[in-house]
Motif scaffolding. Structure first.
Motif, PDB file in Angstrom:
ATOM      1  N   GLY A 188     -28.345  30.843   6.841  1.00 37.86           N
ATOM      2  CA  GLY A 188     -26.727  30.676   6.786  1.00 37.86           C
ATOM      3  C   GLY A 188     -26.360  29.365   6.095  1.00 37.86           C
ATOM      4  O   GLY A 188     -27.357  28.483   6.337  1.00 37.86           O
ATOM      5  N   GLY A 204     -25.247  36.444  11.031  1.00 37.18           N
ATOM      6  CA  GLY A 204     -23.851  35.777  10.810  1.00 37.18           C
ATOM      7  C   GLY A 204     -23.010  35.549  11.808  1.00 37.18           C
ATOM      8  O   GLY A 204     -23.112  36.183  12.697  1.00 37.18           O
ATOM      9  N   ASP A 246     -23.674  39.723   7.998  1.00 35.75           N
ATOM     10  CA  ASP A 246     -22.944  38.814   8.225  1.00 35.75           C
ATOM     11  C   ASP A 246     -21.378  39.164   8.344  1.00 35.75           C
ATOM     12  O   ASP A 246     -21.257  40.470   8.442  1.00 35.75           O
ATOM     13  CB  ASP A 246     -22.818  37.946   6.861  1.00 35.75           C
ATOM     14  CG  ASP A 246     -22.640  36.613   7.071  1.00 35.75           C
ATOM     15  OD1 ASP A 246     -22.227  35.928   8.173  1.00 35.75           O
ATOM     16  OD2 ASP A 246     -22.423  35.896   5.745  1.00 35.75           O
ATOM     17  N   GLY A 299     -26.966  33.329   2.943  1.00 36.08           N
ATOM     18  CA  GLY A 299     -25.681  33.150   3.354  1.00 36.08           C
ATOM     19  C   GLY A 299     -24.592  32.537   2.465  1.00 36.08           C
ATOM     20  O   GLY A 299     -24.912  32.376   1.457  1.00 36.08           O
TER      21      GLY A 299
END
Length: 500
Positions: free
Chosen positions: A263, A339, A379, A479
């Motif tokens: 991320g 996420g 995510d 990410g």
């Protein structure tokens, strides 16, 4: 369009066990990457010798036998492998639990286990002979000049030794700083590496006198001395390979970098933060990577004012305060949370990938389900109205949650992962195709913003997440984040910035 790379790619993501091979190169086991590379110490060139996707899943340490065979501890599956000089693999044993430290003494092979109650064993013809037990998590070990095997107890800060042919283990040193590996130089001085943030090396000479060297290498993992008594060290946290001089100076043979991608987020001051499995990290002005904090098992990350909210694929969601260094556990026992985003009311929205859910965690740390029965949500992102979107890399789409249902926004995408909303558009990374796509939230129309991105689709068969309670290697995910200036940031072999 092309992006601006803020950090250099990492040729050695997650460098662990190191050993000199018959060809004079230094071989590096890479647990996170699932591969083994060889480094030319003169040029710094890196060659992948054992690629990911083969029989070895999570190589953590290695050693070479007298005939040139490479022996490898495959930590999480609990296997030890032999790779013969021709490149063929043979399974030595799968009877050990979390094998890690490994060394060869002539034709003899010794391994220890990285677990409470672990053992030091000799492997001969498929049989296991126990030399010592009761280890408080063993790790890299080596034969000493006295003919005994030296090994650390990671949990207790101790170093022990045991005779090769058996006998009672003897305590060599205690109150050693976070020991992870023991290595002898050519003069017989014992070096004990610390896995902590300062990169401490404790030297213990033949009389037992100690001296400390602070290297600054975050997360030391292993070391090897060449014929000239030069010391080369690896880092599980930042990868790369460095020569450590006796006075503490460092020469980077292979530059460190990110171990992910995982991320990424950008705070209100424009600072980029990335979750990098063993740490929080950020780009530095030189194109390198700065370790902000050793925070083990950090993957998803989102900025929220002065705070950072984090996920670990091993089940935890937490809130970290960089000013104080304190963490607050918000949820535990989730099934691979990845996420994370923050609603206007302060609630955390999390993609719980292995449970097929998107959940919310309120200020009282109560977990509620926003949507379930999903395939593999990776995510999440929120639009200006706080509506929740998620990407599903198995189903190949981006969806909005409406009254608990998943409403498709875009489908037939190539394993979309990272997700970020800017105004009326949502951006996602198609990892199968290596491209950044922008999708209109009002019309559903989309366009390709960038191609040839250094991302990879999810593995067909992910490595085991746990074995004997030990976390295995996480799933990489690319990410995405939008900064205060509207730029889009991508985690892909480092951090890339797109001024879309």
């Amino acid at each position: 369009m092309s992006g601006t790379r803020l950090t250099r790619p990492n040729p050695l993501p997650g460098s662990n066990g190191v050993a000199f091979g018959p060809d004079g190169r230094l071989y590096v086991a890479q647990f996170l990457a699932g591969r083994i590379s060889a480094v030319d110490l003169g040029s710094g060139d890196v060659e992948i010798v054992v690629p990911e996707g083969g029989p070895v899943q999570s190589p953590d340490d290695l050693a070479f036998g007298a005939d040139g065979s490479m022996y490898i501890t495959d930590l999480v599956p609990g296997r030890v492998w032999r790779r013969d000089p021709g490149g063929e693999f043979q399974l030595v044993t799968e009877e050990l639990r979390l094998p890690n430290g490994i060394t060869c003494v002539g034709d003899r092979l010794f391994v220890n286990e990285m677990r409470p109650g672990g053992r030091v064993v000799e492997l001969t013809g498929g049989t296991v002979r126990v030399l010592a037990d009761g280890l408080a998590m063993g790790n890299a070990m080596q034969l000493g000049p006295d003919g005994c095997l030296y090994y650390p107890h990671m949990l207790t800060g101790q170093v022990f030794r045991v005779p090769l042919d058996g006998g009672a283990p003897e305590l060599v040193a205690e109150e050693v700083h976070e020991p992870v590996a023991v290595r002898f130089d050519r003069g017989g001085v014992l070096h004990v590496l610390s896995r902590g943030a300062a990169g401490i090396v404790t030297r213990i000479d033949g009389s037992g006198d100690r001296s400390l060297l602070t290297s600054g290498v975050v997360g030391l993992d292993n070391a090897a001395f060449d014929a000239e008594n030069r010391m080369f060290v690896s880092s599980y946290a930042s990868g790369g390979l460095a020569e450590l001089h006796p006075d503490g100076r460092i020469r980077q043979v292979v530059e460190p970098g990110f171990g992910g991608p995982y991320g990424v987020t950008v705070d209100l001051g424009g600072r980029v933060h990335a979750g990098d499995h063993y740490r929080l990290a950020s780009p530095d002005p030189s194109g390198g990577v700065r370790t902000d904090e050793l925070l083990i098992f950090t993957h998803g990350v989102v900025a929220d004012g002065e705070l950072l909210h984090l996920t670990s694929q091993y089940g935890q969601v937490s809130t970290y305060d960089p000013a104080t260094g304190e963490s607050r556990l918000r949820a535990n026992g989730l099934a691979r949370p990845m996420g994370i985003a923050v609603r206007a009311d302060g609630a955390l929205v999390v993609a719980e990938a292995d449970a097929g859910r998107v959940v919310a965690i309120d200020s009282a740390d109560e977990v509620s389900v926003l949507a379930e029965g999903l395939d593999h949500p990776v995510d999440v992102a929120l639009d200006p109205s706080d509506r929740v979107y998620f990407s599903d890399d198995h189903r190949g789409g981006v969806f909005r949650i409406e009254d608990g249902d998943a409403v498709p926004i875009a489908t037939e995408l190539g394993a979309p992962q990272g997700l970020a909303v800017r105004g009326d558009e949502v951006f996602t990374v198609e990892t199968t195709h290596g491209r950044l796509r922008a999708i209109s939230l009002s019309t559903g129309e989309s366009r390709i913003e960038a191609t040839d991105l250094a991302v990879a689709p999810p593995p067909a068969e992910p490595r085991a997440l746990f074995a004997d309670g030990m976390p295995g290697a996480p799933i990489p995910f690319a990410g995405l984040a939008v900064g205060p200036d509207g730029a889009v940031y991508l985690a892909a072999e480092g951090i890339v910035r797109f001024q879309v």
